[in-house]
Scaffold this motif. Sequence first.
Motif, short mmCIF file in Angstrom:
data_model
loop_
_atom_site.label_atom_id
_atom_site.label_comp_id
_atom_site.label_asym_id
_atom_site.label_seq_id
_atom_site.Cartn_x
_atom_site.Cartn_y
_atom_site.Cartn_z
N ARG A 35 -1.19 1.61 -3.88
CA ARG A 35 -0.16 0.82 -3.27
C ARG A 35 0.33 1.25 -1.85
N HIS A 36 0.25 2.44 -1.57
CA HIS A 36 0.29 2.78 -0.42
C HIS A 36 -0.60 2.24 0.95
N ARG A 37 -1.90 2.61 0.28
CA ARG A 37 -2.99 2.23 1.16
C ARG A 37 -3.12 0.59 1.46
N ILE A 38 -2.65 -0.05 0.42
CA ILE A 38 -2.53 -1.45 0.44
C ILE A 38 -1.70 -1.94 1.25
N GLU A 39 -0.44 -1.32 1.36
CA GLU A 39 0.80 -1.69 2.49
C GLU A 39 0.39 -1.31 3.78
N GLN A 40 -0.57 -0.28 3.93
CA GLN A 40 -0.89 0.12 5.21
C GLN A 40 -1.87 -1.09 5.78
N GLU A 41 -2.72 -1.64 4.82
CA GLU A 41 -3.51 -2.51 5.21
C GLU A 41 -2.53 -3.88 5.55
N ILE A 42 -1.71 -4.16 4.92
CA ILE A 42 -0.96 -5.30 5.28
C ILE A 42 -0.38 -5.12 6.45
N GLU A 43 0.23 -4.04 6.82
CA GLU A 43 1.05 -3.59 8.20
C GLU A 43 -0.06 -3.88 9.15
N LYS A 44 -1.32 -3.55 8.93
CA LYS A 44 -2.34 -3.98 9.88
C LYS A 44 -2.61 -5.44 10.33
N ALA A 45 -2.65 -6.12 9.16
CA ALA A 45 -3.05 -7.41 9.18
C ALA A 45 -2.02 -8.19 9.98
#
Length: 220
Positions: free
Chosen positions: A163-173
Amino acid sequence: MKETHILVINPNTTASMTDKIAVAARTAAGPACRITAINPRHGPAAIQGPDDGAAALPGLYALFDHTLENDNSISAVVIACFDDTGLFELKARSPVPVIGIGEAAYHVASVAALKFSVVTTLPVSVPVLEENLRLLGLAARCARVRASDVPVLELENPESDARHRIEQEIEKALEEDGSGAIALGCAGMADLAADLTAKFRVPVIDGVASAVRLVKAVLD
Protein backbone atom coordinates in the motif's frame (compact mmCIF):
# COMPACT_ATOMS: atom_id res chain seq x y z
CA MET A 1 -38.56 -9.56 -14.10
CA LYS A 2 -35.43 -11.72 -14.45
CA GLU A 3 -32.90 -11.39 -11.63
CA THR A 4 -29.64 -9.68 -12.58
CA HIS A 5 -26.91 -12.27 -12.10
CA ILE A 6 -23.34 -11.18 -12.83
CA LEU A 7 -20.62 -13.79 -13.14
CA VAL A 8 -17.22 -12.43 -12.06
CA ILE A 9 -14.24 -14.50 -13.18
CA ASN A 10 -10.80 -13.96 -11.69
CA PRO A 11 -8.52 -15.55 -14.34
CA ASN A 12 -5.80 -16.43 -11.83
CA THR A 13 -6.02 -19.25 -9.31
CA THR A 14 -5.61 -17.27 -6.06
CA ALA A 15 -8.82 -17.81 -4.12
CA SER A 16 -8.11 -15.09 -1.55
CA MET A 17 -8.01 -12.55 -4.37
CA THR A 18 -11.29 -13.90 -5.73
CA ASP A 19 -12.82 -13.41 -2.29
CA LYS A 20 -11.63 -9.78 -2.21
CA ILE A 21 -13.00 -9.22 -5.71
CA ALA A 22 -16.35 -10.71 -4.66
CA VAL A 23 -16.67 -8.25 -1.77
CA ALA A 24 -15.97 -5.28 -4.06
CA ALA A 25 -18.40 -6.58 -6.67
CA ARG A 26 -21.22 -7.20 -4.18
CA THR A 27 -20.76 -3.77 -2.60
CA ALA A 28 -21.05 -2.13 -6.01
CA ALA A 29 -23.94 -4.33 -7.14
CA GLY A 30 -26.27 -3.78 -4.21
CA PRO A 31 -28.78 -6.26 -2.77
CA ALA A 32 -30.95 -6.58 -5.89
CA CYS A 33 -28.12 -8.08 -7.97
CA ARG A 34 -26.59 -11.53 -7.53
CA ILE A 35 -22.82 -11.90 -7.85
CA THR A 36 -21.05 -15.21 -8.44
CA ALA A 37 -17.25 -14.93 -8.21
CA ILE A 38 -15.06 -17.82 -9.35
CA ASN A 39 -11.54 -18.64 -10.53
CA PRO A 40 -9.95 -21.50 -12.48
CA ARG A 41 -8.35 -24.37 -10.59
CA HIS A 42 -5.39 -24.52 -12.99
CA GLY A 43 -3.19 -21.73 -14.29
CA PRO A 44 -0.95 -18.97 -12.91
CA ALA A 45 -1.43 -17.77 -9.33
CA ALA A 46 -1.06 -14.19 -10.56
CA ILE A 47 -1.12 -12.52 -13.96
CA GLN A 48 1.90 -10.30 -14.41
CA GLY A 49 2.58 -9.55 -18.05
CA PRO A 50 1.84 -11.29 -21.35
CA ASP A 51 3.31 -14.71 -20.52
CA ASP A 52 1.09 -15.15 -17.46
CA GLY A 53 -1.85 -13.84 -19.45
CA ALA A 54 -1.31 -16.45 -22.15
CA ALA A 55 -0.91 -19.19 -19.53
CA ALA A 56 -4.23 -18.20 -17.96
CA LEU A 57 -6.27 -18.42 -21.16
CA PRO A 58 -6.99 -22.19 -21.26
CA GLY A 59 -8.34 -22.22 -17.71
CA LEU A 60 -10.28 -19.00 -18.22
CA TYR A 61 -11.91 -20.12 -21.46
CA ALA A 62 -12.80 -23.56 -20.09
CA LEU A 63 -14.34 -22.05 -16.95
CA PHE A 64 -16.25 -19.44 -18.95
CA ASP A 65 -17.69 -22.00 -21.38
CA HIS A 66 -18.56 -24.56 -18.72
CA THR A 67 -20.29 -22.03 -16.47
CA LEU A 68 -22.37 -20.38 -19.18
CA GLU A 69 -23.34 -23.73 -20.66
CA ASN A 70 -24.62 -24.93 -17.28
CA ASP A 71 -26.21 -21.77 -15.89
CA ASN A 72 -28.69 -19.89 -18.08
CA SER A 73 -29.41 -17.35 -15.32
CA ILE A 74 -26.22 -15.37 -15.97
CA SER A 75 -26.94 -11.86 -17.26
CA ALA A 76 -23.36 -10.68 -17.89
CA VAL A 77 -19.73 -11.54 -17.19
CA VAL A 78 -16.92 -9.47 -15.66
CA ILE A 79 -13.33 -10.53 -16.34
CA ALA A 80 -11.57 -9.50 -13.12
CA CYS A 81 -8.00 -9.06 -14.30
CA PHE A 82 -6.82 -5.55 -15.08
CA ASP A 83 -4.88 -6.88 -18.08
CA ASP A 84 -8.33 -7.73 -19.53
CA THR A 85 -7.07 -11.24 -20.13
CA GLY A 86 -9.03 -12.97 -22.90
CA LEU A 87 -11.54 -10.12 -23.00
CA PHE A 88 -11.74 -9.47 -26.72
CA GLU A 89 -12.04 -13.18 -27.59
CA LEU A 90 -14.81 -13.65 -25.04
CA LYS A 91 -16.69 -10.55 -26.20
CA ALA A 92 -16.69 -11.93 -29.72
CA ARG A 93 -18.35 -15.22 -28.81
CA SER A 94 -20.32 -14.60 -25.63
CA PRO A 95 -24.14 -14.80 -25.59
CA VAL A 96 -24.19 -12.17 -22.80
CA PRO A 97 -22.31 -8.88 -22.30
CA VAL A 98 -18.69 -9.24 -21.17
CA ILE A 99 -16.65 -6.40 -19.68
CA GLY A 100 -13.12 -6.27 -18.33
CA ILE A 101 -12.14 -4.42 -15.19
CA GLY A 102 -9.37 -2.58 -17.04
CA GLU A 103 -11.80 -1.58 -19.77
CA ALA A 104 -14.33 -0.38 -17.19
CA ALA A 105 -11.80 1.57 -15.12
CA TYR A 106 -10.52 3.41 -18.19
CA HIS A 107 -14.01 4.45 -19.21
CA VAL A 108 -14.96 5.61 -15.72
CA ALA A 109 -11.65 7.47 -15.32
CA SER A 110 -12.14 9.22 -18.66
CA VAL A 111 -15.54 10.47 -17.46
CA ALA A 112 -14.20 11.48 -14.03
CA ALA A 113 -11.31 13.55 -15.41
CA LEU A 114 -9.91 14.92 -18.64
CA LYS A 115 -6.65 13.04 -18.00
CA PHE A 116 -6.05 10.03 -15.82
CA SER A 117 -3.09 7.88 -14.79
CA VAL A 118 -2.98 4.14 -14.16
CA VAL A 119 -1.04 2.78 -11.18
CA THR A 120 -0.39 -0.92 -11.70
CA THR A 121 1.86 -3.60 -10.20
CA LEU A 122 5.06 -4.51 -12.09
CA PRO A 123 6.69 -2.91 -15.16
CA VAL A 124 6.07 -6.09 -17.20
CA SER A 125 2.35 -5.24 -17.16
CA VAL A 126 2.75 -1.71 -18.53
CA PRO A 127 2.96 -2.58 -22.27
CA VAL A 128 -0.13 -4.81 -21.98
CA LEU A 129 -2.18 -2.01 -20.45
CA GLU A 130 -0.89 0.55 -22.94
CA GLU A 131 -1.93 -1.70 -25.84
CA ASN A 132 -5.39 -2.23 -24.32
CA LEU A 133 -5.83 1.53 -23.97
CA ARG A 134 -4.95 1.87 -27.65
CA LEU A 135 -7.40 -0.85 -28.69
CA LEU A 136 -10.16 0.79 -26.64
CA GLY A 137 -9.47 4.22 -28.15
CA LEU A 138 -8.59 5.80 -24.79
CA ALA A 139 -4.79 6.06 -25.00
CA ALA A 140 -4.97 9.82 -25.56
CA ARG A 141 -6.89 10.28 -22.30
CA CYS A 142 -4.32 8.38 -20.23
CA ALA A 143 -1.38 10.52 -19.16
CA ARG A 144 0.75 7.56 -18.13
CA VAL A 145 0.67 3.93 -17.04
CA ARG A 146 2.85 3.65 -13.94
CA ALA A 147 4.29 0.60 -12.19
CA SER A 148 4.45 0.60 -8.39
CA ASP A 149 6.87 -2.37 -8.33
CA VAL A 150 4.41 -4.36 -6.23
CA PRO A 151 4.11 -8.05 -7.19
CA VAL A 152 0.45 -9.03 -7.39
CA LEU A 153 0.58 -11.56 -4.57
CA GLU A 154 2.07 -8.99 -2.17
CA LEU A 155 -1.38 -7.40 -2.23
CA GLU A 156 -2.61 -10.53 -0.43
CA ASN A 157 0.02 -10.20 2.31
CA PRO A 158 -1.02 -7.93 5.20
CA GLU A 159 2.65 -7.62 6.27
CA SER A 160 3.69 -6.18 2.90
CA ASP A 161 4.44 -2.50 2.28
CA ALA A 162 2.47 -2.71 -0.98
CA ARG A 163 0.00 0.00 0.00
CA HIS A 164 2.82 2.43 0.81
CA ARG A 165 4.43 1.88 -2.61
CA ILE A 166 1.07 2.35 -4.35
CA GLU A 167 0.52 5.60 -2.45
CA GLN A 168 3.96 6.82 -3.45
CA GLU A 169 3.20 6.17 -7.11
CA ILE A 170 -0.16 7.95 -6.86
CA GLU A 171 1.61 10.98 -5.38
CA LYS A 172 4.03 10.99 -8.32
CA ALA A 173 1.16 10.65 -10.79
CA LEU A 174 -0.67 13.64 -9.34
CA GLU A 175 2.50 15.76 -9.21
CA GLU A 176 4.01 14.83 -12.57
CA ASP A 177 1.22 13.72 -14.92
CA GLY A 178 -1.41 16.42 -14.49
CA SER A 179 -4.02 13.72 -13.95
CA GLY A 180 -7.37 14.31 -12.29
CA ALA A 181 -8.10 10.64 -11.58
CA ILE A 182 -6.22 7.43 -10.86
CA ALA A 183 -7.17 3.95 -12.07
CA LEU A 184 -5.88 1.19 -9.81
CA GLY A 185 -4.32 -1.31 -12.19
CA CYS A 186 -4.93 -4.62 -10.42
CA ALA A 187 -7.99 -6.45 -9.10
CA GLY A 188 -6.05 -7.09 -5.90
CA MET A 189 -6.17 -3.34 -5.18
CA ALA A 190 -9.98 -3.29 -5.11
CA ASP A 191 -10.19 -2.79 -1.35
CA LEU A 192 -7.95 0.31 -1.43
CA ALA A 193 -9.99 2.61 -3.67
CA ALA A 194 -12.25 4.29 -1.10
CA ASP A 195 -9.44 5.04 1.37
CA LEU A 196 -7.13 6.33 -1.36
CA THR A 197 -9.88 8.55 -2.79
CA ALA A 198 -10.31 10.11 0.66
CA LYS A 199 -6.55 10.48 1.16
CA PHE A 200 -5.72 12.09 -2.19
CA ARG A 201 -9.04 13.89 -2.79
CA VAL A 202 -9.29 12.76 -6.40
CA PRO A 203 -11.24 9.81 -7.83
CA VAL A 204 -9.19 6.64 -7.28
CA ILE A 205 -11.03 4.08 -9.36
CA ASP A 206 -11.37 0.36 -8.77
CA GLY A 207 -12.04 -1.60 -11.92
CA VAL A 208 -14.14 -4.28 -10.21
CA ALA A 209 -16.74 -1.81 -8.92
CA SER A 210 -16.59 0.11 -12.18
CA ALA A 211 -17.26 -3.03 -14.23
CA VAL A 212 -20.23 -4.11 -12.11
CA ARG A 213 -21.81 -0.66 -12.29
CA LEU A 214 -21.29 -0.39 -16.04
CA VAL A 215 -22.73 -3.85 -16.60
CA LYS A 216 -25.82 -2.90 -14.61
CA ALA A 217 -26.18 0.27 -16.69
CA VAL A 218 -25.92 -1.71 -19.94
CA LEU A 219 -28.47 -4.27 -18.76
CA ASP A 220 -30.85 -1.53 -17.61
